[in-house]
Design an enzyme around this catalytic site. Sequence first.
Site, PDB file in Angstrom:
ATOM      1  N   SER A   1       0.830  -1.190   0.000  1.00  0.00           N
ATOM      2  CA  SER A   1       0.000   0.000   0.000  1.00  0.00           C
ATOM      3  C   SER A   1       0.878   1.259   0.000  1.00  0.00           C
ATOM      4  CB  SER A   1      -0.947  -0.043   1.201  1.00  0.00           C
ATOM      5  OG  SER A   1      -1.989   0.874   1.056  1.00  0.00           O
TER       6      SER A   1
ATOM      7  N   ASP B   1      -8.585  -5.002  -6.501  1.00  0.00           N
ATOM      8  CA  ASP B   1      -8.088  -4.012  -5.544  1.00  0.00           C
ATOM      9  C   ASP B   1      -8.110  -2.625  -6.179  1.00  0.00           C
ATOM     10  OD1 ASP B   1      -6.836  -2.527  -3.619  1.00  0.00           O
ATOM     11  OD2 ASP B   1      -4.949  -3.642  -3.654  1.00  0.00           O
TER      12      ASP B   1
ATOM     13  N   HIS C   1      -7.640  -5.631  -0.656  1.00  0.00           N
ATOM     14  CA  HIS C   1      -6.397  -4.886  -0.455  1.00  0.00           C
ATOM     15  C   HIS C   1      -5.556  -5.442   0.696  1.00  0.00           C
ATOM     16  CE1 HIS C   1      -3.697  -1.507  -0.894  1.00  0.00           C
ATOM     17  NE2 HIS C   1      -3.850  -1.160   0.367  1.00  0.00           N
TER      18      HIS C   1
END
Length: 525
Positions: free
Chosen positions: A338, A395, A456
Site C-alpha cells: 500500500s 483491488d 487490499h
Amino acid sequence: MMQFSSTVPAHNLHKFQAIRCPSFSFRCQASSSSTFQKPFVSTESTRLHLANLDKLLETQKPVDPPSQLHHHQQHPHQPIINHPKEKKGRSFLEGLNLARLWPEMKANEEMSPRHLNRLQRLLSMTAEYSPRNILGGRWREYHGSNDWKGMLDPLDENLRREVVRYGEFVQAAYQAFHSDPAMSTEEPPHPRHVSLPDRSYRVTKSLYATSSIGLPKWVDDVAPDLGWMTQRSSWVGYVAVCEDRREIARMGRRDIVISLRGTSTCLEWAENMRAQLVDLEDVPEGQGKPKVECGFMSLYKTKGAHVASLSESVVEEVKRLVNLYRGEELSITVTGHSLGATLALLVADEISTCCAGVPPVAVFSFGGPRVGNKAFGDRVTAKNVKVLRIVNSQDVITRVPGIFVSEELDEKIRRVGGGVLEETTPLAYSHVGSELRVQTKMSPYLKPDADMACCHDLEAYLHLVDGFLASNCPFRANAKRSLARLMQDQSANVKKLYTSRAKALTVNLNRQGSISMSNCLPSPS
C-alpha cells in the site's frame, strides 16, 4: 497507501461455489499470451467442498498425534508469532478433539476424521509453506535481471516463494509498528524490536516517515489516548541484512531488505489525499520532467523533530552496508504494501545511484497505488531498478491516484498502454515495472464478491500468490499457507463453509497473539 476496515459485514451470503477439476495433479502449461479460461464452477453440496478441501491438502502431513503434540516445534522459516499465554511452538488448535465438537455431523457423509485432521492442519498457524530451493547462480533472474520474463504466467515455483517471503517481511513491519505505535515528541525514539519472519536476517536500522502537515492541537485534547494517530513522525519500517552463511549460500548472495508498512496514522491518510504531482528535486526543468505524488514525496523527504527523513536514513544505511560488505555478492530488495509500496519505489529510485558500487536493486510491492507520471517510470527503468508489482484485479487502490472510471476501462488502458492518455491529463499517473496479477475470485476460500478491505489486505495477497499457478488455472492444489490469519483478519469475506467450521471448534482466533492489520484505523489491511 490507504487501508480500509475489514469490519463491514457482508449484506448477502452467496451460495458457495467450488472449483471442479478432474485432477489437481496436472501441470498447467500457460504463458502470458494464453487465453484466459475461467474455471468451471458449480454449486453442489457441502460434500463437494470437503472433497476439494481434501484434494487441496492431500500432500500435507497428518496432524501430530496427541501424545506428541508437546514436542511439536515451529518451522524454522515461519513468521515469529508471540503466544503470551500458550506454550511456544504449539498451535492454538492442537490438542482439541475435533470429532467431539461436531456431534451433529455424520462422519461418513460430511466430515470424516481425516477431513477433521486436514481442516485442523489448514487452520493451524503451523501449516508448512512451499520449500525454499537453492537459487544459486540464478539469483539475478529471480531478482528481476530479465524483468521476470517467462516466470510470471505460469508463476515460477521459486519466485512464488520469494514473493511470499518478502511479503512476510512487510507483515513484520506492521506488527512491530502496531505493537507500540506511539512516538515521543520530546526525545529521540527508543530502539524497537522487530520479530523477523526469517531468523537468518538481522535488523540494522529503524526507518521513520514524517508528514509536512499537522493537525490542530485540539484534536489531541479531544482524543488524548489516540495521540499516536495524529503524530507527525512514525516508525514506518526497517533495514535488515542476511547474516546466516547457509541462507546466503542458498540465495547466491547476501541480501539487504528494506521493508515498509502501509498507512496507519491520520496524517499519513492526509498525505495520501494530496494527489497533485510535484517535480523531483534533483531533476532540471524541461519537457517530460519526472513527477511524483505530493503526499508521498512529503512523507519521504520531511525531517522529524528527533529523526531524520526516510530519504536520509535509508541512503545513509545503504552506504554503510555497501561499504561494510564490499567485495561480497550483494543485492538490495525493497518491499512494501500500500503506502509502503509507493515509498519503496521512491527509496529504490534514490538508493540505486546513491554511491559507487550499489548492488542490484529490486522492488517487490503489494497493492501499491500509482506513484508518479510516465517520465518518473522511465527514470526508474533507466536506472536499472527492477520492479515487480503484485496486483489484485479487484483491488481499487492499485488504480489510484489518477484516472479511474471503471474496472473495465482501466483494464483496457492497462492492456494497450495508457501513456498517451495519461500524459495529457492533470492527474497523469503511470505504473512502473512488471506485474503479477492475481484475483480474489480464484480462491476457493474467499467470497467472489469480497469487499474492498479484503481485496487490499496483505494477508489476502499472500494467500492468493501462494495459490496462483497461472491465469488460466484454478487455485494451486498443494498451496500450504495457513488460513488462520486470513480468517482472523477477513472472516467476513471467507466463505461460510470454512468460517462455520472454525466457529464449531469454539476457538477464539484472537488467541494467536498476532497483530491484526485491520484494527489500526479504518483501513484497507
